[in-house]
Design a protein around this motif. Structure first.
Motif, PDB file in Angstrom:
ATOM      1  N   ALA A  68      13.690   5.569   4.392  1.00  0.00           N
ATOM      2  CA  ALA A  68      14.355   6.869   4.228  1.00  0.00           C
ATOM      3  C   ALA A  68      13.346   8.017   4.328  1.00  0.00           C
ATOM      4  O   ALA A  68      13.632   9.058   4.926  1.00  0.00           O
ATOM      5  CB  ALA A  68      15.084   6.912   2.884  1.00  0.00           C
ATOM      6  N   ILE A  69      12.148   7.814   3.757  1.00  0.00           N
ATOM      7  CA  ILE A  69      11.112   8.859   3.840  1.00  0.00           C
ATOM      8  C   ILE A  69      10.696   9.051   5.302  1.00  0.00           C
ATOM      9  O   ILE A  69      10.604  10.170   5.810  1.00  0.00           O
ATOM     10  CB  ILE A  69       9.878   8.490   2.971  1.00  0.00           C
ATOM     11  N   CYS A  70      10.443   7.924   5.994  1.00  0.00           N
ATOM     12  CA  CYS A  70       9.999   8.004   7.398  1.00  0.00           C
ATOM     13  C   CYS A  70      11.069   8.646   8.275  1.00  0.00           C
ATOM     14  O   CYS A  70      10.750   9.442   9.150  1.00  0.00           O
ATOM     15  CB  CYS A  70       9.628   6.616   7.913  1.00  0.00           C
ATOM     16  N   ASP A  71      12.341   8.318   8.023  1.00  0.00           N
ATOM     17  CA  ASP A  71      13.444   8.940   8.779  1.00  0.00           C
ATOM     18  C   ASP A  71      13.410  10.458   8.600  1.00  0.00           C
ATOM     19  O   ASP A  71      13.512  11.209   9.550  1.00  0.00           O
ATOM     20  CB  ASP A  71      14.807   8.435   8.270  1.00  0.00           C
ATOM     21  N   LYS A  72      13.251  10.867   7.343  1.00  0.00           N
ATOM     22  CA  LYS A  72      13.221  12.302   7.035  1.00  0.00           C
ATOM     23  C   LYS A  72      12.063  13.006   7.725  1.00  0.00           C
ATOM     24  O   LYS A  72      12.196  14.110   8.225  1.00  0.00           O
ATOM     25  CB  LYS A  72      13.060  12.463   5.516  1.00  0.00           C
ATOM     26  N   LEU A  73      10.892  12.344   7.743  1.00  0.00           N
ATOM     27  CA  LEU A  73       9.695  12.991   8.294  1.00  0.00           C
ATOM     28  C   LEU A  73       9.515  12.728   9.790  1.00  0.00           C
ATOM     29  O   LEU A  73       8.551  13.187  10.389  1.00  0.00           O
ATOM     30  CB  LEU A  73       8.444  12.529   7.519  1.00  0.00           C
ATOM     31  N   GLY A  74      10.425  11.934  10.379  1.00  0.00           N
ATOM     32  CA  GLY A  74      10.368  11.695  11.827  1.00  0.00           C
ATOM     33  C   GLY A  74       9.335  10.662  12.261  1.00  0.00           C
ATOM     34  O   GLY A  74       8.749  10.785  13.329  1.00  0.00           O
ATOM     35  N   TYR A  75       9.103   9.677  11.426  1.00  0.00           N
ATOM     36  CA  TYR A  75       8.185   8.588  11.786  1.00  0.00           C
ATOM     37  C   TYR A  75       8.938   7.270  11.910  1.00  0.00           C
ATOM     38  O   TYR A  75      10.008   7.095  11.323  1.00  0.00           O
ATOM     39  CB  TYR A  75       7.115   8.395  10.706  1.00  0.00           C
ATOM     40  N   LYS A  76       8.308   6.340  12.652  1.00  0.00           N
ATOM     41  CA  LYS A  76       8.848   4.977  12.707  1.00  0.00           C
ATOM     42  C   LYS A  76       8.064   4.150  11.685  1.00  0.00           C
ATOM     43  O   LYS A  76       6.822   4.162  11.696  1.00  0.00           O
ATOM     44  CB  LYS A  76       8.643   4.408  14.119  1.00  0.00           C
ATOM     45  N   LEU A  77       8.796   3.468  10.789  1.00  0.00           N
ATOM     46  CA  LEU A  77       8.121   2.691   9.735  1.00  0.00           C
ATOM     47  C   LEU A  77       7.723   1.305  10.244  1.00  0.00           C
ATOM     48  O   LEU A  77       8.530   0.594  10.837  1.00  0.00           O
ATOM     49  CB  LEU A  77       9.056   2.532   8.534  1.00  0.00           C
ATOM     50  N   VAL A  78       6.458   0.935  10.021  1.00  0.00           N
ATOM     51  CA  VAL A  78       5.994  -0.426  10.311  1.00  0.00           C
ATOM     52  C   VAL A  78       5.452  -0.993   9.001  1.00  0.00           C
ATOM     53  O   VAL A  78       4.619  -0.357   8.350  1.00  0.00           O
ATOM     54  CB  VAL A  78       4.865  -0.432  11.382  1.00  0.00           C
ATOM     55  N   ILE A  79       5.962  -2.166   8.590  1.00  0.00           N
ATOM     56  CA  ILE A  79       5.514  -2.733   7.308  1.00  0.00           C
ATOM     57  C   ILE A  79       4.500  -3.842   7.558  1.00  0.00           C
ATOM     58  O   ILE A  79       4.759  -4.773   8.321  1.00  0.00           O
ATOM     59  CB  ILE A  79       6.716  -3.279   6.498  1.00  0.00           C
ATOM     60  N   ASP A  80       3.320  -3.719   6.947  1.00  0.00           N
ATOM     61  CA  ASP A  80       2.278  -4.741   7.080  1.00  0.00           C
ATOM     62  C   ASP A  80       2.174  -5.516   5.764  1.00  0.00           C
ATOM     63  O   ASP A  80       1.851  -4.941   4.720  1.00  0.00           O
ATOM     64  CB  ASP A  80       0.919  -4.084   7.389  1.00  0.00           C
ATOM     65  N   ASP A  81       2.443  -6.830   5.840  1.00  0.00           N
ATOM     66  CA  ASP A  81       2.415  -7.678   4.646  1.00  0.00           C
ATOM     67  C   ASP A  81       0.990  -8.210   4.424  1.00  0.00           C
ATOM     68  O   ASP A  81       0.347  -8.666   5.368  1.00  0.00           O
ATOM     69  CB  ASP A  81       3.389  -8.845   4.872  1.00  0.00           C
ATOM     70  N   MET A  82       0.505  -8.116   3.192  1.00  0.00           N
ATOM     71  CA  MET A  82      -0.853  -8.602   2.873  1.00  0.00           C
ATOM     72  C   MET A  82      -0.921  -8.958   1.384  1.00  0.00           C
ATOM     73  O   MET A  82       0.041  -8.720   0.656  1.00  0.00           O
ATOM     74  CB  MET A  82      -1.881  -7.519   3.210  1.00  0.00           C
ATOM     75  N   ASP A  83      -2.066  -9.509   0.939  1.00  0.00           N
ATOM     76  CA  ASP A  83      -2.225  -9.779  -0.492  1.00  0.00           C
ATOM     77  C   ASP A  83      -2.194  -8.454  -1.256  1.00  0.00           C
ATOM     78  O   ASP A  83      -2.667  -7.436  -0.743  1.00  0.00           O
ATOM     79  CB  ASP A  83      -3.575 -10.464  -0.769  1.00  0.00           C
ATOM     80  N   PHE A  84      -1.677  -8.495  -2.480  1.00  0.00           N
ATOM     81  CA  PHE A  84      -1.571  -7.247  -3.253  1.00  0.00           C
ATOM     82  C   PHE A  84      -2.933  -6.573  -3.411  1.00  0.00           C
ATOM     83  O   PHE A  84      -3.050  -5.359  -3.267  1.00  0.00           O
ATOM     84  CB  PHE A  84      -0.943  -7.510  -4.628  1.00  0.00           C
ATOM     85  N   ASP A  85      -3.967  -7.378  -3.664  1.00  0.00           N
ATOM     86  CA  ASP A  85      -5.260  -6.743  -3.936  1.00  0.00           C
ATOM     87  C   ASP A  85      -5.982  -6.271  -2.665  1.00  0.00           C
ATOM     88  O   ASP A  85      -7.129  -5.837  -2.733  1.00  0.00           O
ATOM     89  CB  ASP A  85      -6.150  -7.638  -4.816  1.00  0.00           C
ATOM     90  N   SER A  86      -5.324  -6.354  -1.486  1.00  0.00           N
ATOM     91  CA  SER A  86      -5.897  -5.791  -0.257  1.00  0.00           C
ATOM     92  C   SER A  86      -5.281  -4.439   0.086  1.00  0.00           C
ATOM     93  O   SER A  86      -5.750  -3.746   0.995  1.00  0.00           O
ATOM     94  CB  SER A  86      -5.630  -6.723   0.936  1.00  0.00           C
ATOM     95  N   ILE A  87      -4.214  -4.070  -0.639  1.00  0.00           N
ATOM     96  CA  ILE A  87      -3.439  -2.884  -0.246  1.00  0.00           C
ATOM     97  C   ILE A  87      -4.267  -1.599  -0.348  1.00  0.00           C
ATOM     98  O   ILE A  87      -4.311  -0.796   0.588  1.00  0.00           O
ATOM     99  CB  ILE A  87      -2.147  -2.778  -1.096  1.00  0.00           C
ATOM    100  N   ILE A  88      -4.954  -1.423  -1.477  1.00  0.00           N
ATOM    101  CA  ILE A  88      -5.703  -0.172  -1.658  1.00  0.00           C
ATOM    102  C   ILE A  88      -6.817  -0.062  -0.614  1.00  0.00           C
ATOM    103  O   ILE A  88      -7.029   1.003  -0.024  1.00  0.00           O
ATOM    104  CB  ILE A  88      -6.221  -0.059  -3.114  1.00  0.00           C
ATOM    105  N   THR A  89      -7.481  -1.165  -0.311  1.00  0.00           N
ATOM    106  CA  THR A  89      -8.540  -1.138   0.724  1.00  0.00           C
ATOM    107  C   THR A  89      -7.935  -0.802   2.079  1.00  0.00           C
ATOM    108  O   THR A  89      -8.542  -0.065   2.863  1.00  0.00           O
ATOM    109  CB  THR A  89      -9.234  -2.515   0.816  1.00  0.00           C
TER     110      THR A  89
END
Ligand code: GLN
Length: 253
Positions: A68-89
Motif C-alpha cells: 500500500a505504501i509503494c502504491d501510494k508513492l509510485g514504486y513497485k514492491l520487491v520482497i527479499d527474504d533473508m535471515d532476520f539478523d541480516s535485515i539491518i545490514t
C-alpha cells in the motif's frame, strides 16, 4: 571448402539471431524498470501473520502495508527474504531500500538505522509445553533453557538472564520445534507468530503473563529521504482505515 563456408554462414546467422533476441528483450526490460522504480523490502518470511509464504508468494500484514505504501508513492514492491539478523545490514549496505519484519524499535537498532513512526504494537510472550511445564511465569525463565530467534528482541531480553541456557535459531519455527521435542523448556517470541505456532503444533500453549511490550516500525538507511515519505503514507493509510483493514484481515480477534 563449400562445407566450411556454409558452416560459417550458419554460425553468423545463429549469432545475429541471438544478439537480436537479447537486445530486444533487454530494451523491453529497461523500459519497464524505467517506468516504475522498484523498492526492495528486506524481511524474514517465517513470521505469520506479518510475513509468510502462501505458495510461492510472501503475504501478511507487513507485505500488504508495504504494498500500500509503494502504491501510494509510485514504486513497485520487491520482497527479499533473508535471515532476520541480516535485515539491518541489508538496509545499511543499500542492498535493500527498507526493512519490514515485525521489527521492534530499539535504541540499539536506532544507532544503525532510522525508523518510521510505529504502525503496530506487539508483545513478547512465553510459549511452554501444555503439560508438566518447568516454566510457569517469567521468573521461571531465569533457570530454564530458552529457545529464541537469533537477533530478535526475544533473544536480547533473555540474554540478560545469567543462569538461563539460550538456544538461538534462525527461524522462530525451529525454536518451536525444539520446544515440541523437549530440547528447550520455553520459547520467547512475539505474540501473533506465537499464536500461529500454537495453532500449528499440538501440546504447547502461551503463558498469560506478557513478557514485554513493543512497537513495530519500518527501518531505513540513516538519513534516507524515503523515511518522511513513508511516514506521510503511513499517516494517510492509518487515517483512511487501510491499516486497520489489513490487520483485521490477518488477525481476526
Ligand atoms: N519483534 C522482534 C524483533 O524485532 C522479532 C521480529 C522477527 O522475528 N521477525 O526483534
Amino acid at each position: 571448402m563449400k562445407k566450411i563456408i556454409s558452416l560459417v554462414l550458419v554460425a553468423v546467422f545463429v549469432c545475429s539471431c541471438a544478439f537480436c533476441l537479447t537486445a530486444c528483450g533487454g530494451s523491453a526490460d529497461n523500459n519497464s524498470s524505467a517506468e516504475v522504480k522498484e523498492l526492495h523490502m528486506a524481511t524474514n518470511a517465517f513470521f505469520e501473520p506479518y510475513e509468510y509464504y502462501k505458495g510461492k508468494k510472501i503475504v501478511g500484514i507487513d507485505a500488504e502495508i508495504a504494498e500500500a505504501i509503494c502504491d501510494k508513492l509510485g514504486y513497485k514492491l520487491v520482497i527479499d527474504d533473508m535471515d532476520f539478523d541480516s535485515i539491518i545490514t541489508a538496509v545499511t549496505s543499500g542492498k535493500a531500500d527498507f526493512g519490514m519484519a515485525g521489527m521492534t524499535v530499539t535504541d540499539e537498532r536506532k544507532e544503525s538505522v532510522d525508523f518510521t513512526n510505529s504502525y503496530a504494537t506487539a508483545t513478547q510472550v512465553i510459549i511452554v509445553p501444555e503439560k508438566d511445564s518447568k516454566v510457569n511465569n517469567s521468573k521461571d525463565l531465569e533457570k530454564a533453557s530458552i529457545g529464541v530467534q537469533l537477533g530478535t528482541t526475544g533473544d536480547i531480553y533473555v540474554s540478560d538472564l545469567k543462569d538461563a541456557k539460550i538456544e538461538r535459531f534462525n527461524k522462530g519455527a525451529d525454536a518451536v520445534l525444539a520446544l515440541t521435542q523437549k530440547k528447550v523448556d520455553a520459547v520467547v517470541i512475539d505474540r501473533e507468530p506465537a499464536k500461529a505456532f500454537v495453532k500449528q503444533n499440538e501440546g504447547i500453549k502461551i503463558l498469560d503473563e506478557p513478557f514485554a511490550d513493543e512497537d513495530y516500525a519500518i527501518c531505513l538507511a540513516k538519513g534516507s529521504e524515503l523515511t518522511e515519505k513513508f511516514n506521510d503514507a503511513l499517516k494517510e493509510l492509518k487515517a483512511d482505515g487501510t491499516i486497520d483493514k489489513i490487520v483485521d484481515k490477518y488477525i481476526g480477534e
